[in-house]
Design a protein around this motif. Structure first.
Motif, mmCIF file in Angstrom:
data_model
loop_
_atom_site.group_PDB
_atom_site.id
_atom_site.type_symbol
_atom_site.label_atom_id
_atom_site.label_comp_id
_atom_site.label_asym_id
_atom_site.label_seq_id
_atom_site.Cartn_x
_atom_site.Cartn_y
_atom_site.Cartn_z
ATOM 1 N N GLU A 1 32.360 -17.186 3.719
ATOM 2 C CA GLU A 1 33.548 -16.970 2.874
ATOM 3 C C GLU A 1 33.280 -15.968 1.757
ATOM 4 O OE1 GLU A 1 34.140 -20.674 5.086
ATOM 5 O OE2 GLU A 1 32.485 -19.882 3.879
ATOM 6 N N VAL A 2 32.057 -15.944 1.254
ATOM 7 C CA VAL A 2 31.707 -14.995 0.192
ATOM 8 C C VAL A 2 31.891 -13.563 0.682
ATOM 9 C CG1 VAL A 2 29.820 -14.106 -1.220
ATOM 10 C CG2 VAL A 2 30.107 -16.561 -0.949
ATOM 11 N N ILE A 3 31.436 -13.298 1.886
ATOM 12 C CA ILE A 3 31.555 -11.952 2.451
ATOM 13 C C ILE A 3 33.023 -11.571 2.604
ATOM 14 C CG2 ILE A 3 30.966 -10.501 4.429
ATOM 15 C CD1 ILE A 3 28.685 -12.569 4.986
ATOM 16 N N ASP A 4 33.804 -12.493 3.169
ATOM 17 C CA ASP A 4 35.228 -12.216 3.392
ATOM 18 C C ASP A 4 35.967 -11.985 2.078
ATOM 19 O OD1 ASP A 4 34.834 -12.543 6.111
ATOM 20 O OD2 ASP A 4 35.340 -14.671 6.081
ATOM 21 N N ASP A 5 35.617 -12.776 1.040
ATOM 22 C CA ASP A 5 36.307 -12.628 -0.245
ATOM 23 C C ASP A 5 35.955 -11.317 -0.932
ATOM 24 O OD1 ASP A 5 37.746 -15.011 -0.173
ATOM 25 O OD2 ASP A 5 36.100 -16.188 -1.005
ATOM 26 N N VAL A 6 34.680 -10.918 -0.855
ATOM 27 C CA VAL A 6 34.266 -9.673 -1.509
ATOM 28 C C VAL A 6 34.848 -8.456 -0.786
ATOM 29 C CG1 VAL A 6 32.281 -8.229 -2.107
ATOM 30 C CG2 VAL A 6 32.193 -10.692 -2.513
ATOM 31 N N LYS A 7 35.001 -8.557 0.518
ATOM 32 C CA LYS A 7 35.593 -7.438 1.273
ATOM 33 C C LYS A 7 37.027 -7.146 0.815
ATOM 34 C CE LYS A 7 34.965 -7.455 5.790
ATOM 35 N NZ LYS A 7 34.809 -7.986 7.163
ATOM 36 N N LYS A 8 37.688 -8.142 0.223
ATOM 37 C CA LYS A 8 39.082 -7.963 -0.215
ATOM 38 C C LYS A 8 39.218 -6.936 -1.336
ATOM 39 C CE LYS A 8 40.531 -12.693 0.970
ATOM 40 N NZ LYS A 8 40.974 -14.009 0.428
ATOM 41 N N VAL A 9 38.139 -6.712 -2.086
ATOM 42 C CA VAL A 9 38.259 -5.769 -3.207
ATOM 43 C C VAL A 9 38.260 -4.328 -2.721
ATOM 44 C CG1 VAL A 9 37.097 -7.406 -4.719
ATOM 45 C CG2 VAL A 9 35.784 -5.543 -3.697
ATOM 46 N N PHE A 10 37.921 -4.137 -1.429
ATOM 47 C CA PHE A 10 37.952 -2.789 -0.852
ATOM 48 C C PHE A 10 39.248 -2.636 -0.059
ATOM 49 C CE2 PHE A 10 33.394 -3.809 -1.189
ATOM 50 C CZ PHE A 10 32.995 -2.790 -2.044
ATOM 51 N N ALA A 11 40.340 -2.454 -0.785
ATOM 52 C CA ALA A 11 41.642 -2.351 -0.109
ATOM 53 C C ALA A 11 41.698 -1.129 0.795
ATOM 54 C CB ALA A 11 42.761 -2.295 -1.145
ATOM 55 N N GLU A 12 41.129 -0.026 0.347
ATOM 56 C CA GLU A 12 41.060 1.180 1.155
ATOM 57 C C GLU A 12 39.584 1.486 1.425
ATOM 58 O OE1 GLU A 12 43.158 4.391 -0.594
ATOM 59 O OE2 GLU A 12 45.006 3.248 -0.884
ATOM 60 N N ASN A 13 39.240 1.598 2.685
ATOM 61 C CA ASN A 13 37.825 1.746 3.054
ATOM 62 C C ASN A 13 37.529 3.141 3.605
ATOM 63 O OD1 ASN A 13 37.509 -0.944 2.389
ATOM 64 N ND2 ASN A 13 37.994 -1.630 4.447
ATOM 65 N N LYS A 14 38.031 4.163 2.963
ATOM 66 C CA LYS A 14 37.862 5.515 3.493
ATOM 67 C C LYS A 14 36.794 6.321 2.749
ATOM 68 C CE LYS A 14 42.597 5.800 5.236
ATOM 69 N NZ LYS A 14 43.886 6.547 5.220
ATOM 70 N N LYS A 15 36.046 5.671 1.881
ATOM 71 C CA LYS A 15 35.041 6.395 1.100
ATOM 72 C C LYS A 15 33.611 6.047 1.512
ATOM 73 C CE LYS A 15 37.950 6.801 -3.033
ATOM 74 N NZ LYS A 15 38.062 6.492 -4.482
ATOM 75 N N GLY A 16 33.469 5.120 2.444
ATOM 76 C CA GLY A 16 32.112 4.720 2.845
ATOM 77 C C GLY A 16 31.488 3.747 1.868
ATOM 78 N N HIS A 17 32.294 2.789 1.372
ATOM 79 C CA HIS A 17 31.760 1.771 0.470
ATOM 80 C C HIS A 17 30.742 0.901 1.207
ATOM 81 C CE1 HIS A 17 34.723 2.974 -2.430
ATOM 82 N NE2 HIS A 17 35.753 2.583 -1.685
ATOM 83 N N ARG A 18 29.874 0.244 0.438
ATOM 84 C CA ARG A 18 28.816 -0.572 1.031
ATOM 85 C C ARG A 18 28.705 -1.936 0.336
ATOM 86 N NH1 ARG A 18 29.444 2.921 4.205
ATOM 87 N NH2 ARG A 18 27.957 4.569 4.781
ATOM 88 N N ILE A 19 28.264 -2.918 1.130
ATOM 89 C CA ILE A 19 27.830 -4.207 0.592
ATOM 90 C C ILE A 19 26.414 -4.445 1.107
ATOM 91 C CG2 ILE A 19 28.160 -6.716 0.594
ATOM 92 C CD1 ILE A 19 31.144 -6.241 1.021
ATOM 93 N N MET A 20 25.491 -4.704 0.201
ATOM 94 C CA MET A 20 24.153 -5.144 0.611
ATOM 95 C C MET A 20 24.018 -6.606 0.204
ATOM 96 S SD MET A 20 20.322 -3.686 -0.316
ATOM 97 C CE MET A 20 20.446 -4.000 -2.075
ATOM 98 N N MET A 21 23.543 -7.431 1.116
ATOM 99 C CA MET A 21 23.428 -8.854 0.818
ATOM 100 C C MET A 21 22.068 -9.383 1.264
ATOM 101 S SD MET A 21 25.847 -10.436 3.847
ATOM 102 C CE MET A 21 24.948 -11.977 4.087
ATOM 103 N N THR A 22 21.597 -10.413 0.590
ATOM 104 C CA THR A 22 20.386 -11.099 1.021
ATOM 105 C C THR A 22 20.758 -12.513 1.447
ATOM 106 O OG1 THR A 22 19.791 -12.046 -1.145
ATOM 107 C CG2 THR A 22 19.039 -9.804 -0.671
ATOM 108 N N THR A 23 20.133 -12.969 2.506
ATOM 109 C CA THR A 23 20.388 -14.326 3.006
ATOM 110 C C THR A 23 19.194 -14.773 3.827
ATOM 111 O OG1 THR A 23 21.897 -15.721 4.300
ATOM 112 C CG2 THR A 23 21.577 -13.472 5.075
ATOM 113 N N ARG A 24 19.017 -16.094 3.908
ATOM 114 C CA ARG A 24 17.962 -16.646 4.761
ATOM 115 C C ARG A 24 18.541 -17.154 6.077
ATOM 116 N NH1 ARG A 24 15.911 -21.394 0.876
ATOM 117 N NH2 ARG A 24 15.973 -19.658 -0.588
ATOM 118 N N ASP A 25 19.838 -17.004 6.268
ATOM 119 C CA ASP A 25 20.533 -17.534 7.445
ATOM 120 C C ASP A 25 20.881 -16.387 8.400
ATOM 121 O OD1 ASP A 25 22.322 -18.641 9.297
ATOM 122 O OD2 ASP A 25 23.087 -20.083 7.838
#
Length: 734
Positions: A130-154
Motif C-alpha cells: 500500500e505504501v508504494i501505491d500511495d506514493v505513486k499517487k503524487v506522480f499525477a503526470e509521469n512524463k519526466k522519468g520520475h523515480r522511486i527507490m525503496m529498501t525492503t527485506r521482502d
C-alpha cells in the motif's frame, strides 16, 4: 514528529561502491517518460539502508534530480506522515498542511512535482504494498522519468514494485575484514598478531555488515590476543546480547510479522547445525512429521510446507543456496545471525534443546518432561552422551546432523542406548551414526520419521509395524547391489516417502484389494519390483526412481508397461546400471502413453538412439528433461518440428553429440539449457535465439560450443551465460 529509521553508522561504508554504481545507473538511465521503481532487497542487517544513504548522498543524483525526499517508512507507518515528510522537501514550513487529509496532501505534492524537474523519492524500510501505491499517487503526470527507490527485506514486495529488483550482495571476506578493521581501530590498522583472528571473525559474520559491526563493538577497546580469543568463543552470544546495536532486533521485526505457524517453521530450522546446507525435502518432511504443518482440505501437507519455505526465502529469513532445475528450492541455509535467533527463541519457547559441551566440558542434563521434547546433539559428543545411559521418555524427537557429512562409528553397546533412552520417539534423524542393523529400532512403534545409515542388507519385517511412519530414509553401505525390503510397507497406511541410496526390492502386496498406499515418493527401486500389483498398490506415486538393468524392463512386454498404473506420476528417473551394453536398447513405442503425466524425466546411461529422443516430444506435460551419461548415443540430433511444447529445462550431460539442430519450432518455451561434458558438440543451435523465453545457459567442459553460446548471448538482452571452467584472459597468461 517524523520517525527516524534504524541504520548502520555512516562513517565507514565498505563494499558498496559497485552496488551503488549499479543502482545509480538504473535510476539515471531508466525509462525517460515514465515512473520507474528500483527496489533494493536483502536480508536483515545486509546494509540496505546504508546503501540507500550512500546513493542518496551521491553528487551525481543531485545533478540528475530536481528534488530527492528521503522517507523512513517502517512497520507502523501512516501515509499522512509520509506525505508530510515528502512535502517538507518542497516547503520550508508545512504548518498550513498539518490538518489536510491525505488526498489533499497528494494533490499539493503533485503540483510541486509538476512545476519542477525529475523527482526521486527514497522510501526506506517498506513492509506493505500500500505504501508504494500511495506514493505513486503524487506522480499525477509521469512524463519526466520520475523515480522511486525503496529498501525492503521482502522479495514478494520488491517484485510487486519491479519484476527485476536489485538484490543486495553479501560482503566478501576481504570487505568484511576491512569493515571490521575500521570499526575496531578507526583510522589505525589491525596489529599483525590479530590479523588472522580478525579474518576469522569477519568470516564468521557471513558477509552481513550488521553482524560485522556488532562483533567489532565487542572487540573495540580490547587490544590483546587473549581478549579476542574469549570473544571468539562466544561470537553467537554477542549477536543476541548486544541489544544496543540491535543485531537480532532486526530479525525479530521480520519474525513478528510471520503467521504463528510459519514462526514455528522458521524457529525449527535451528535444529540443523550452524552453516548446514539444508535439503528442502528433508526440512519439509520434518515439519510435517513434527506436526507443525496443519492439514487443509485444499492442499497436501507437502504443498503447504513448500509454500511456507518459499515465504521464508522471499522474506530473506532463509537463504536460497541452490535451485532445482524447475526453479524450486533445493538447498537452503540459515545465516549464522539468524541461526542464533532461532536457537535462542526456540530454547525460550521450549521448542527444542541443543546438547553441547558446557564451559567445563560437561554435557548439560536433559530438561524435564514439562519443557522440551526435542533434542539436537553434536556428533562429537554423542558417544559421551550415550555413555551416561540417558533416560528421556518425554523426548519425542532426536537429531544428530553432521555438516562434514562424516559417519560416526560408535560401539554397538552404546548405540543400543538410543532406543532405550527414547522409548516414545516419533522423529529420529541420526544419519551420521553407523548402525549394524535396523533391528535395534524394533520397539519404537511411534516413529513418524526415520533417517538412518548402516550396513543394511535388508529392511526387517518389524518395520512393517510402524503404523505411524510417514518418511523412511535408509542409507546403506552394504556390498549388496540391492536392499531387500522384508517389511510389509503396504500395511503402513501413513507412509508417504521412502528413500534408499541403492535400489530396493519391494515385497508383493498381500492383497490387491483394500486401501491403496499413500506413497508419493519411491527413490529408488529395482526394475524387477515394478510389477503390476506393486504399482497398482502405489498408484498415487508422484516421484519414482528406478535403477538396475533396464534392457528387459524396457521391452514392449517388460515392467515398463506397468507404469500405466501410475496416474499421478510427475517425476520419473530411469538409471541403467550396466557398465557395458552389447546391444542398443530402445524406448518402447508406447512410452509416451505410459508416462504422459510426467513433468520431469531423467534418463541415465540408457544409451538410446537420438532418433528415439523425438518420441519424448509427445509428452505434453514434460517441463524438465535431463539426459545424463550417454542417455542417448550418436553424433547428431535433429528434433522434429512441433514437439516439446511444454519443455522449459533441457540438461544434456556426458554425450558424444557433435551436431544438433533446433529452434523455436522444436522447443517453443525453453527457458534454461545445461550442457555438461559435451566436448564434441561443435555448436549450440543458433536457432534457439528465436525462443522468447530462453534466458539462461550453462556450459561445463563443452569448449567447442562456447563460441556459438556467446553469439546467442550477444543477440539476447538480459541473457545469463555461465561457462566453466571460465575462460582465461590472454593478458593474464602472459
Amino acid at each position: 514528529m517524523f520517525k527516524r529509521g534504524p541504520s548502520l553508522e555512516n562513517d565507514e561504508v565498505v563494499g558498496f561502491d559497485d552496488e551503488a554504481s549499479k543502482v545509480i545507473k538504473r535510476l539515471v538511465e531508466g525509462p525517460v517518460e515514465s515512473l520507474d521503481i528500483i527496489p533494493v532487497v536483502g536480508m536483515p542487517g545486509l546494509g540496505k539502508t546504508t546503501l540507500a544513504r550512500k546513493i542518496y548522498n551521491d553528487p551525481k543524483l543531485s545533478y540528475e534530480f530536481f528534488s530527492i525526499p528521503w522517507v523512513y517508512v517502517g512497520q507502523e507507518y501512516k501515509i499522512k506522515d509520509i506525505y508530510l515528510r515528502i512535502l517538507k522537501c518542497f516547503k520550508k514550513s508545512i504548518e498550513d498542511h498539518l490538518n489536510d487529509d491525505v488526498d489533499t496532501l497528494a494533490k499539493v505534492i503533485s503540483d510541486f512535482i509538476n512545476k519542477g524537474g525529475r523527482c526521486l523519492i527514497v522510501l526506506d524500510d517498506v513492509w506493505v504494498a500500500e505504501v508504494i501505491d500511495d506514493v505513486k499517487k503524487v506522480f499525477a503526470e509521469n512524463k519526466k522519468g520520475h523515480r522511486i527507490m525503496m529498501t525492503t527485506r521482502d522479495r514478494y514486495l520488491a517484485t510487486y514494485a519491479n519484476t527485476e529488483p536489485h538484490d543486495l550482495k553479501f560482503l566478501n571476506g576481504k570487505e568484511s575484514f576491512e569493515l571490521l578493521e575500521k570499526r575496531v581501530f578507526g583510522k589505525g590498522s589491525c596489529p599483525d598478531e590479530l590479523v588472522e583472528l580478525g579474518k576469522k571473525f569477519a568470516g564468521n559474520c557471513g558477509g552481513v555488515p550488521l553482524a560485522v559491526v556488532v562483533i567489532a563493538g565487542a572487540l573495540r577497546g580490547r587490544p590483546n590476543t587473549n581478549d579476542w580469543v574469549r570473544v571468539q568463543k562466544n561470537v553467537a552470544e554477542h549477536f543476541y546480547k548486544n541489544t544496543q546495536a540491535g543485531c537480532l532486533k532486526f530479525v525479530e521485526m521480520s519474525y513478528n510479522r510471520l503467521p504463528q505457524e510459519v514462526q514455528t517453521c522458521f524457529l525449527y530450522c535451528g535444529v540443523f547445525p550452524r552453516g548446514f546446507d539444508i535439503p528442502s525435502w528433508k526440512l519439509i518432511r520434518l515439519w510435517i512429521a513434527e506436526g507443525v504443518i496443519k492439514p487443509q482440505q485444499t492442499y497436501t501437507p507437502e504443498e503447504i510446507a513448500e509454500f511456507y519455505l518459499n515465504d521464508l526465502v522471499n522474506r530473506n529469513l532463509v537463504i536460497l543456496m541452490r535451485k532445482k532445475s524447475d526453479g524450486q528450492i533445493k538447498i537452503c541455509r540459515l545465516h549464522d545471525m539468524l541461526h542464533e535467533f532461532c536457537r535462542t527463541e526456540a530454547s525460550n519457547k521450549w521448542l527444542f534443546q541443543q546438547m553441547h559441551l558446557t564451559s567445563d566440558q560437561a554435557i548439560p542434563s536433559i530438561q524435564d518432561k514439562d519443557t522440551c521434547r526435542r533434542l539436537c546433539i553434536q556428533p562429537s559428543i554423542l558417544n559421551q552422551f550415550l555413555l551416561d545411559k540417558p533416560i528421556a521418555e518425554h523426548v519425542r524427537s532426536f537429531y544428530c546432523f553432521s555438516s562434514e557429512q562424516k559417519q560416526i562409528d560408535l560401539p554397538p553397546n552404546d548405540i543400543k542406548h538410543i532406543h532405550k533412552a527414547f522409548t516414545l520417539i516419533r522423529v529420529l534423524d541420526v544419519e551420521p551414526v553407523k548402525f549394524l542393523s535396523p533391528k535395534i529400532f524394533n520397539q519404537l512403534y511411534h516413529l513418524r520419521y526415520v533417517a538412518i545409515s548402516g550396513e543394511f542388507k535388508s529392511l526387517p519385517p518389524s518395520f512393517g509395524k510402524f503404523w505411524n511412519l510417514q518418511t523412511l530414509v535408509i542409507n546403506t553401505s552394504t556390498s549388496e547391489s540391492t536392499l531387500e525390503v522384508k517389511a510389509d510397507i503396504w500395511n503402513l497406511l501413513q507412509l508417504r516417502h521412502f528413500h534408499t541410496n541403492i535400489p530396493a526390492k519391494l515385497p508383493a502386496p498381500a492383497t490387491t484389494t483394500g486401501k491403496t498406499s499413500c506413497l508419493q515418493t519411491l527413490s529408488m527401486v529395482a526394475p524387477e519390483s515394478c510389477k503390476k500389483d506393486v504399482l497398482a498398490k502405489a498408484c498415487l506415486l508422484k516421484k519414482l526412481s528406478i535403477r538396475g538393468q533396464m534392457a528387459s524392463f524396457l521391452e514392449p512386454k517388460g515392467g515398463i508397461s506397468n507404469l500405466e498404473e501410475l496416474k499421478c506420476l510427475e517425476h520419473l528417473k530411469l538409471l541403467n546400471d550396466v557398465l557395458y551394453i552389447n546391444k542398443t536398447i530402445h524406448l518402447p513405442p508406447a512410452f509416451f502413453r505410459l508416462v504422459r503425466t510426467v513433468k520431469k524425466l531423467t534418463l541415465v546411461n540408457t544409451r538410446f538412439s537420438w532418433s528415439d529422443a523425438n518420441k519424448l516430444a509427445q509428452l505434453e506435460h514434460l517441463e524438465v528433461l535431463k539426459l545424463k551419461e550417454n542417455a542417448f548415443i550418436g553424433d547428431s540430433w535433429k528434433p522434429e518440428i512441433g514437439g516439446f511444447s511444454a519443455l522449459q529445462v533441457l540438461w544434456i550431460e556426458r554425450s558424444d553429440l557433435e551436431s544438433w539442430m533446433a529452434s523455436s519450432h522444436n522447443f517453443p518455451i525453453l527457458r534454461h539449457l545445461v550442457l555438461i561434458s559435451c566436448d564434441k558438440l561443435k555448436a549450440v543451435p543458433l536457432g534457439l535465439v528465436e525462443i522468447h523465453n530462453f534466458q539462461e545457459m550453462r556450459l561445463d567442459n563443452s569448449k567447442e560450443a562456447v563460441k556459438s553460446a556467446k553469439e546467442i548471448e550477444s543477440k539476447k538482452p538480459k541473457f545469463k551465460l555461465t561457462i566453466f571452467p571460465p575462460e582465461t584472459d590472454s593478458k593474464d597468461t602472459q
